[in-house]
Design an enzyme around this catalytic site. Sequence first.
Site, PDB file in Angstrom:
ATOM      1  CG  ASP A  80      14.120   7.157 -63.283  1.00 44.92           C
ATOM      2  OD1 ASP A  80      14.151   7.649 -64.404  1.00 44.92           O
ATOM      3  OD2 ASP A  80      14.890   6.265 -62.887  1.00 44.92           O
ATOM      4  CG  ASP A 267      13.024   1.302 -59.645  1.00 40.62           C
ATOM      5  OD1 ASP A 267      12.808   2.002 -58.641  1.00 40.62           O
ATOM      6  OD2 ASP A 267      13.997   1.491 -60.399  1.00 40.62           O
ATOM      7  CB  CYS A 320       9.577 -21.085 -61.426  1.00 38.18           C
ATOM      8  SG  CYS A 320       9.360 -19.658 -62.490  1.00 38.18           S
ATOM      9  CB  CYS A 325      10.532 -23.102 -64.716  1.00 37.43           C
ATOM     10  SG  CYS A 325      11.871 -22.135 -64.016  1.00 37.43           S
TER      11      CYS A 325
HETATM   12 ZN   LIG Z   1      11.029 -19.966 -64.006  1.00 40.06          ZN
END
Ligand SMILES: [Zn+2]
Length: 380
Positions: A80, A267, A320, A325
């Site tokens: 940016d 973003d 997930c 996870c």
């Molecule tokens: Zn996760």
Amino acid sequence: MNSEHTSLQLPHGRLSLPTFLPDATLGVVRSVDSADLEQCGIQAVVMNTFHLMQRPGSSTVTALGGLHKMCGWQRPIITDSGGFQAYSLIRQNARYGSLTNRGITFQPDSSARKFHLTPEKSIQLQLSYDADVVICLDDCTHVDESLAVQQESVNRTLQWARRCKQEFQRVLQQKKLQRDRQPLLFAVIQGGGSRELRQRCAGELLEIGFDGFGYGGWPLDGERKLLADIIAYTRELVPPAFPMHALGIGHPANVLECARMGYGLFDSAMPTRDARHGRLYAFTTEPAAPADNWSEPWFTYVYVNDDKSIKNAAPVSRFCDCLCCSRYSVAYLHHLFKINDSLFLRLATIHNLRFMTQLTEGLKVDQDERQGTQPVGPAR
Ligand SMILES: [Zn+2]
């Protein structure tokens, strides 16, 4: 969304849209490395001209062969322009610097040096960093500012966009890059909450000619609600064939809403910042299903620091597949958080980033299904 811009070819790879880009402001997404980002399915990151020119300094970045080499990241990078940071620093406290038609002068508290950023300099820096998408320097505003301020911002943004385009073309000619190595140039549409100003800004920028556009200005109102009407209207001003970046938008619900308007790039520092503070995102529904079928509320927060987390042997989200996870429980994260171990920051960041890529992947399924039945443009 139109199939014409469901992907974006860049020198370091093709982005499939919509996509979420974490902010690697100073050349790093805090607490994770480039291999972690790839594992999360992150396709590209945003780095910051304004911050990198201060640390490590543009001559160091150039000496190291550009940002990709410096950071060990071979996928696309959007830089940016520094306009938003100048706005944050100067508009809110004039003692840090000044903003005129020539450019921006600033001196943050942390620095003994004064920095000058002009439209030309911003383009030169971004090109020397070897960015895949270069963004024009713009004059950012908050929607609550007066019409006079918004008018001045649009005038300056247009004038700077012309100068940026000229400089971009001049440097590209000098570099003699082959077509497929040339970065894209995006301009930013300002105008606050005024439809007339947004229309004028978009119209003139389209006439100057850019590869894509960003929604400019702070995207939330005073109560932190998404400015959905003007954001949707601004998308409609730009033909669907051009990709649009919803700059600074990263709240999961806002990403979903803006993707449906036809925005393809997002973003924000929010998902990674939330992660570091122990605020994790979890789907309540199967994210691989088309987003159209997700039942409300389709995601919830898991607060790692809560007492509820102390003996919670479950992963953050059963939907997930991230490193966090698949191996660790909420209880273990709680423990890591309490003993201030840096592993917590890494695992939490990996999880929230994977949540964001699952979100955008779900939105793609949505799109593909729709395109299978009928061609559609952005929501109008
Ligand atoms: Zn996760």
